[in-house]
Design an enzyme around this catalytic site. Sequence first.
Site, PDB file in Angstrom:
ATOM      1  N   HIS A  13      62.420 -44.730   6.132  1.00 37.79           N
ATOM      2  CA  HIS A  13      63.342 -44.026   5.229  1.00 37.79           C
ATOM      3  C   HIS A  13      64.551 -43.473   5.971  1.00 37.79           C
ATOM      4  O   HIS A  13      64.565 -43.346   7.204  1.00 37.79           O
ATOM      5  CB  HIS A  13      62.604 -42.883   4.531  1.00 37.79           C
ATOM      6  CG  HIS A  13      62.144 -41.809   5.480  1.00 37.79           C
ATOM      7  ND1 HIS A  13      62.975 -40.808   5.946  1.00 37.79           N
ATOM      8  CD2 HIS A  13      60.947 -41.593   6.070  1.00 37.79           C
ATOM      9  CE1 HIS A  13      62.315 -40.026   6.758  1.00 37.79           C
ATOM     10  NE2 HIS A  13      61.069 -40.478   6.864  1.00 37.79           N
ATOM     11  N   GLU A  83      53.380 -41.062   4.739  1.00 35.26           N
ATOM     12  CA  GLU A  83      53.417 -40.646   6.135  1.00 35.26           C
ATOM     13  C   GLU A  83      52.096 -39.975   6.536  1.00 35.26           C
ATOM     14  O   GLU A  83      51.270 -39.602   5.687  1.00 35.26           O
ATOM     15  CB  GLU A  83      54.610 -39.702   6.357  1.00 35.26           C
ATOM     16  CG  GLU A  83      54.814 -39.215   7.788  1.00 35.26           C
ATOM     17  CD  GLU A  83      55.017 -40.339   8.800  1.00 35.26           C
ATOM     18  OE1 GLU A  83      54.093 -41.159   8.966  1.00 35.26           O
ATOM     19  OE2 GLU A  83      56.082 -40.366   9.450  1.00 35.26           O
TER      20      GLU A  83
END
Length: 201
Positions: A13, A83
């Site tokens: 990201h 994550e």
Amino acid sequence: MSPAPLRLTLVRHAATAWNEGGRWQGLTDNPIGPNGEAQARALAAHLTPPYDLAFSSDLSRAVQTAELALPGHPLILDPRLREYHLGELEGLSAAEMQAHPGFAAWQADPWRTPAPGGNSLHALAASVRGWAEDLPDGARVIAFSHSIAVRTLLVDLFGLPLVPQPNYPIPYSLRVGHTERVELEREGQVWRKAESGGGTA
């Protein structure tokens, strides 16, 4: 005849305010910042849609990166691409982590030992590898995920060694920058790295 190879592009990201401030995010759901928006838009020029499948972690920073880099492309959200869950360490700097009373036990074996209030790297590997193994042969796939998640998948797929890093709590020598692309192929059950793409920052 062997099946056609899967072609997988993994993308980290774009940057958030916590990234820029040196704060570790984990599952904390921060949006990308103005710099991150510019990174994601710049990434679009380096991608070649359409993809057979486009996936994203369901955390905001990954979804926003995907939507800006692939505007209008159908997107599948999958929590297995999230994550690493850092628990009580989220929001801390690397130096602040070291002062946490649970830090030393976690650092002794971060692959098997959960971060305080979080999970282990082994658990993260099982999650992201399970997602990767479900991908269909012959497809062209892109997935927007996170730094530790992407690197953990690479460590797990290729049996890379855990290497303790000075002043850095994750024992990986490889790095993945914001909007950096990692290209993989899978033929049968064999994974290999293809040419990787740089970030835009």
